[in-house]
Design a protein around this motif. Structure first.
Motif, mmCIF file in Angstrom:
data_model
loop_
_atom_site.group_PDB
_atom_site.id
_atom_site.type_symbol
_atom_site.label_atom_id
_atom_site.label_comp_id
_atom_site.label_asym_id
_atom_site.label_seq_id
_atom_site.Cartn_x
_atom_site.Cartn_y
_atom_site.Cartn_z
ATOM 1 N N SER A 226 -55.454 -5.180 -35.647
ATOM 2 C CA SER A 226 -55.223 -5.155 -34.202
ATOM 3 C C SER A 226 -56.284 -5.928 -33.434
ATOM 4 C CB SER A 226 -55.190 -3.695 -33.705
ATOM 5 O OG SER A 226 -54.106 -3.006 -34.261
ATOM 6 N N SER A 227 -57.525 -5.911 -33.928
ATOM 7 C CA SER A 227 -58.604 -6.576 -33.199
ATOM 8 C C SER A 227 -58.400 -8.084 -33.128
ATOM 9 C CB SER A 227 -59.952 -6.265 -33.851
ATOM 10 O OG SER A 227 -60.000 -6.756 -35.176
ATOM 11 N N GLU A 228 -57.678 -8.644 -34.112
ATOM 12 C CA GLU A 228 -57.447 -10.082 -34.133
ATOM 13 C C GLU A 228 -55.985 -10.441 -33.871
ATOM 14 O OE1 GLU A 228 -58.968 -11.943 -37.629
ATOM 15 O OE2 GLU A 228 -60.913 -10.977 -37.459
ATOM 16 N N ASP A 229 -55.154 -9.438 -33.555
ATOM 17 C CA ASP A 229 -53.722 -9.675 -33.309
ATOM 18 C C ASP A 229 -53.072 -10.385 -34.492
ATOM 19 O OD1 ASP A 229 -53.588 -8.565 -30.674
ATOM 20 O OD2 ASP A 229 -54.644 -10.329 -29.950
ATOM 21 N N LYS A 230 -53.305 -9.855 -35.694
ATOM 22 C CA LYS A 230 -52.738 -10.450 -36.900
ATOM 23 C C LYS A 230 -52.073 -9.391 -37.763
ATOM 24 C CE LYS A 230 -56.060 -14.275 -37.324
ATOM 25 N NZ LYS A 230 -57.118 -14.889 -38.181
ATOM 26 N N ILE A 231 -51.054 -9.826 -38.506
ATOM 27 C CA ILE A 231 -50.452 -8.972 -39.521
ATOM 28 C C ILE A 231 -50.430 -9.738 -40.833
ATOM 29 C CG2 ILE A 231 -49.026 -7.653 -37.897
ATOM 30 C CD1 ILE A 231 -46.621 -9.344 -38.817
ATOM 31 N N PHE A 232 -50.403 -8.997 -41.941
ATOM 32 C CA PHE A 232 -50.424 -9.602 -43.266
ATOM 33 C C PHE A 232 -49.187 -9.135 -44.027
ATOM 34 C CE2 PHE A 232 -54.677 -9.138 -41.658
ATOM 35 C CZ PHE A 232 -55.249 -10.383 -41.891
ATOM 36 N N VAL A 233 -48.407 -10.083 -44.513
ATOM 37 C CA VAL A 233 -47.145 -9.785 -45.193
ATOM 38 C C VAL A 233 -47.248 -10.200 -46.656
ATOM 39 C CG1 VAL A 233 -44.669 -10.245 -45.261
ATOM 40 C CG2 VAL A 233 -45.849 -10.091 -43.046
ATOM 41 N N ARG A 234 -47.055 -9.229 -47.547
ATOM 42 C CA ARG A 234 -47.146 -9.490 -48.982
ATOM 43 C C ARG A 234 -45.774 -9.874 -49.520
ATOM 44 N NH1 ARG A 234 -49.936 -7.459 -53.470
ATOM 45 N NH2 ARG A 234 -51.790 -7.558 -52.183
ATOM 46 N N GLN A 235 -45.689 -11.048 -50.162
ATOM 47 C CA GLN A 235 -44.447 -11.485 -50.788
ATOM 48 C C GLN A 235 -44.325 -10.889 -52.187
ATOM 49 O OE1 GLN A 235 -45.066 -15.834 -50.301
ATOM 50 N NE2 GLN A 235 -43.325 -15.782 -48.895
ATOM 51 N N LYS A 236 -43.124 -10.935 -52.749
ATOM 52 C CA LYS A 236 -42.898 -10.395 -54.083
ATOM 53 C C LYS A 236 -43.732 -11.124 -55.135
ATOM 54 C CE LYS A 236 -38.235 -8.564 -53.341
ATOM 55 N NZ LYS A 236 -36.811 -8.607 -53.779
ATOM 56 N N SER A 237 -44.039 -12.375 -54.861
ATOM 57 C CA SER A 237 -44.837 -13.168 -55.798
ATOM 58 C C SER A 237 -46.292 -12.719 -55.829
ATOM 59 C CB SER A 237 -44.779 -14.646 -55.406
ATOM 60 O OG SER A 237 -45.374 -14.852 -54.128
ATOM 61 N N GLY A 238 -46.676 -11.887 -54.846
ATOM 62 C CA GLY A 238 -48.063 -11.441 -54.752
ATOM 63 C C GLY A 238 -48.850 -12.188 -53.693
ATOM 64 N N LYS A 239 -48.314 -13.295 -53.192
ATOM 65 C CA LYS A 239 -48.983 -14.066 -52.159
ATOM 66 C C LYS A 239 -48.926 -13.327 -50.824
ATOM 67 C CE LYS A 239 -48.899 -18.572 -49.844
ATOM 68 N NZ LYS A 239 -48.191 -19.885 -49.744
ATOM 69 N N THR A 240 -50.021 -13.374 -50.075
ATOM 70 C CA THR A 240 -50.080 -12.715 -48.774
ATOM 71 C C THR A 240 -50.041 -13.755 -47.652
ATOM 72 O OG1 THR A 240 -51.363 -10.853 -49.640
ATOM 73 C CG2 THR A 240 -51.437 -11.212 -47.264
ATOM 74 N N LEU A 241 -49.093 -13.591 -46.732
ATOM 75 C CA LEU A 241 -48.961 -14.486 -45.586
ATOM 76 C C LEU A 241 -49.600 -13.840 -44.368
ATOM 77 C CD1 LEU A 241 -45.200 -15.512 -46.006
ATOM 78 C CD2 LEU A 241 -47.216 -16.716 -46.875
ATOM 79 N N THR A 242 -50.280 -14.636 -43.567
ATOM 80 C CA THR A 242 -50.930 -14.143 -42.348
ATOM 81 C C THR A 242 -50.195 -14.674 -41.127
ATOM 82 O OG1 THR A 242 -53.071 -14.144 -43.466
ATOM 83 C CG2 THR A 242 -53.087 -14.011 -41.058
ATOM 84 N N PHE A 243 -49.858 -13.782 -40.196
ATOM 85 C CA PHE A 243 -49.184 -14.169 -38.962
ATOM 86 C C PHE A 243 -50.008 -13.709 -37.768
ATOM 87 C CE2 PHE A 243 -45.769 -13.832 -42.079
ATOM 88 C CZ PHE A 243 -45.048 -14.995 -41.858
ATOM 89 N N SER A 244 -50.198 -14.607 -36.829
ATOM 90 C CA SER A 244 -50.895 -14.279 -35.584
ATOM 91 C C SER A 244 -49.885 -14.007 -34.483
ATOM 92 C CB SER A 244 -51.806 -15.439 -35.168
ATOM 93 O OG SER A 244 -52.282 -15.256 -33.845
ATOM 94 N N ALA A 245 -50.216 -13.088 -33.585
ATOM 95 C CA ALA A 245 -49.303 -12.748 -32.495
ATOM 96 C C ALA A 245 -49.055 -13.930 -31.578
ATOM 97 C CB ALA A 245 -49.869 -11.578 -31.691
ATOM 98 N N LEU A 246 -49.950 -14.898 -31.582
ATOM 99 C CA LEU A 246 -49.820 -16.061 -30.698
ATOM 100 C C LEU A 246 -49.240 -17.281 -31.407
ATOM 101 C CD1 LEU A 246 -53.196 -15.792 -28.769
ATOM 102 C CD2 LEU A 246 -50.929 -15.406 -27.830
ATOM 103 N N SER A 247 -49.022 -17.153 -32.715
ATOM 104 C CA SER A 247 -48.521 -18.290 -33.477
ATOM 105 C C SER A 247 -47.009 -18.412 -33.364
ATOM 106 C CB SER A 247 -48.922 -18.138 -34.950
ATOM 107 O OG SER A 247 -48.326 -19.152 -35.729
ATOM 108 N N LYS A 248 -46.511 -19.645 -33.225
ATOM 109 C CA LYS A 248 -45.065 -19.866 -33.121
ATOM 110 C C LYS A 248 -44.340 -19.450 -34.392
ATOM 111 C CE LYS A 248 -45.237 -23.577 -29.685
ATOM 112 N NZ LYS A 248 -44.900 -24.994 -29.390
ATOM 113 N N SER A 249 -45.061 -19.428 -35.509
ATOM 114 C CA SER A 249 -44.445 -19.006 -36.770
ATOM 115 C C SER A 249 -44.063 -17.527 -36.747
ATOM 116 C CB SER A 249 -45.394 -19.264 -37.939
ATOM 117 O OG SER A 249 -46.586 -18.500 -37.799
ATOM 118 N N SER A 250 -44.597 -16.787 -35.765
ATOM 119 C CA SER A 250 -44.289 -15.361 -35.643
ATOM 120 C C SER A 250 -43.099 -15.099 -34.734
ATOM 121 C CB SER A 250 -45.514 -14.614 -35.091
ATOM 122 O OG SER A 250 -46.647 -14.824 -35.896
ATOM 123 N N LYS A 251 -42.593 -16.137 -34.095
ATOM 124 C CA LYS A 251 -41.565 -15.991 -33.070
ATOM 125 C C LYS A 251 -40.305 -15.312 -33.587
ATOM 126 C CE LYS A 251 -38.943 -18.662 -29.637
ATOM 127 N NZ LYS A 251 -38.720 -20.013 -29.070
#
Length: 258
Positions: A226-251
């Motif tokens: 919450s302090s950085e407005d980010k979430i982390f999404v774990r894929q089935k492959s084990g890779k973790t994706l990072t999304f920022s609340a201000l990033s267009k990729s989160s739209k």
């Protein structure tokens, strides 16, 4: 450990240290890993962190980069003379005030050929620290011969107060989102207590599926910062994706498959 990005390190470096070294080491030692920003999701995060520092069975302190917050929190743990496993990366110089205590080093490059060795070393350090108990030299309190602090009985936050603080945080996050839009910064989600609320009003908690605009599963919600407005999404492959609340990729993110 440092939670935000630190000068001299790549963006997200310490999140990767936690994910690829510390979590596996803690699990191998038989503990359940909880990082401060995983456990506490309100603007009163300092209170929650201190509670965890004092009450947890074991604390791992990574004083890499000599982060001031980390050193302050280590001092609190030491004051109660409770077990703490000290670690740092190899690029960080020794800290004078705790150089008499045992610590473990790891390779900050996170090279695949060093990660497994570091996991094993840290896991062993955790186990040995736990076995040493009160008899082992664990803190500056023991070095100085000072009486350890005691936890006051009955000092807890009531459920009603927790609910109020949570509600305040949600309101503050929504206000921040509105203010962001007014300043041409669009927030595509807000976070609160391990949950994420997307612009389509769908909500997800830890381990819930996260979808894209085509109803495809991206992965599972792994962590919320919450302090950085980010979430982390774990894929089935084990890779973790990072999304920022201000990033267009989160739209287009959603907790609903439509």
């Amino acid at each position: 450990m440092p939670i935000s990005d630190v000068h001299g390190y790549e963006s997200g470096h310490f999140a990767r240290v936690y994910e690829h070294i510390l979590k596996p080491a803690i699990l191998a030692a038989g503990y359940n890993p909880i990082r401060a920003d995983d456990a506490i999701k309100t603007d009163y995060i300092v209170v929650g962190i201190i509670q965890k520092i004092v009450e947890s069975e074991m604390v791992i302190c990574d004083f890499s980069a000599k982060n001031a917050n980390v050193m302050y929190e280590l001092g609190i743990r030491h004051a109660f003379n409770k077990p703490v496993t000290l670690i740092k990366d190899r690029k960080t110089e020794k800290v004078f005030d705790i150089q008499g205590l045992r610590y473990m080093e790891y390779d900050e490059s996170l090279r695949i050929d060093s990660v497994q060795k570091d996991i094993s070393k840290i896991s062993t350090a955790i186990t040995e620290t736990a076995k040493a108990g009160a008899e082992g030299l664990n803190s500056v309190v023991q070095l100085a011969g000072i009486r350890a602090a005691e936890v006051p009985v009955g000092q807890t936050v009531s459920p009603d107060t927790q609910l109020i603080l949570s509600s305040i945080n949600i309101l503050e996050r929504r206000i921040e989102s509105i203010e962001g839009m007014n300043s041409h910064e669009k927030y595509f989600f807000i976070t609160n207590e391990g949950r994420v609320i997307f612009n389509d009003t769908s909500e997800a908690s830890l381990n819930d599926e996260i979808f894209d605009s085509k109803a495809n599963v991206i992965g599972f919600l792994n962590a919320v910062n919450s302090s950085e407005d980010k979430i982390f999404v774990r894929q089935k492959s084990g890779k973790t994706l990072t999304f920022s609340a201000l990033s267009k990729s989160s739209k287009e993110l959603s907790a609903l498959p439509f």
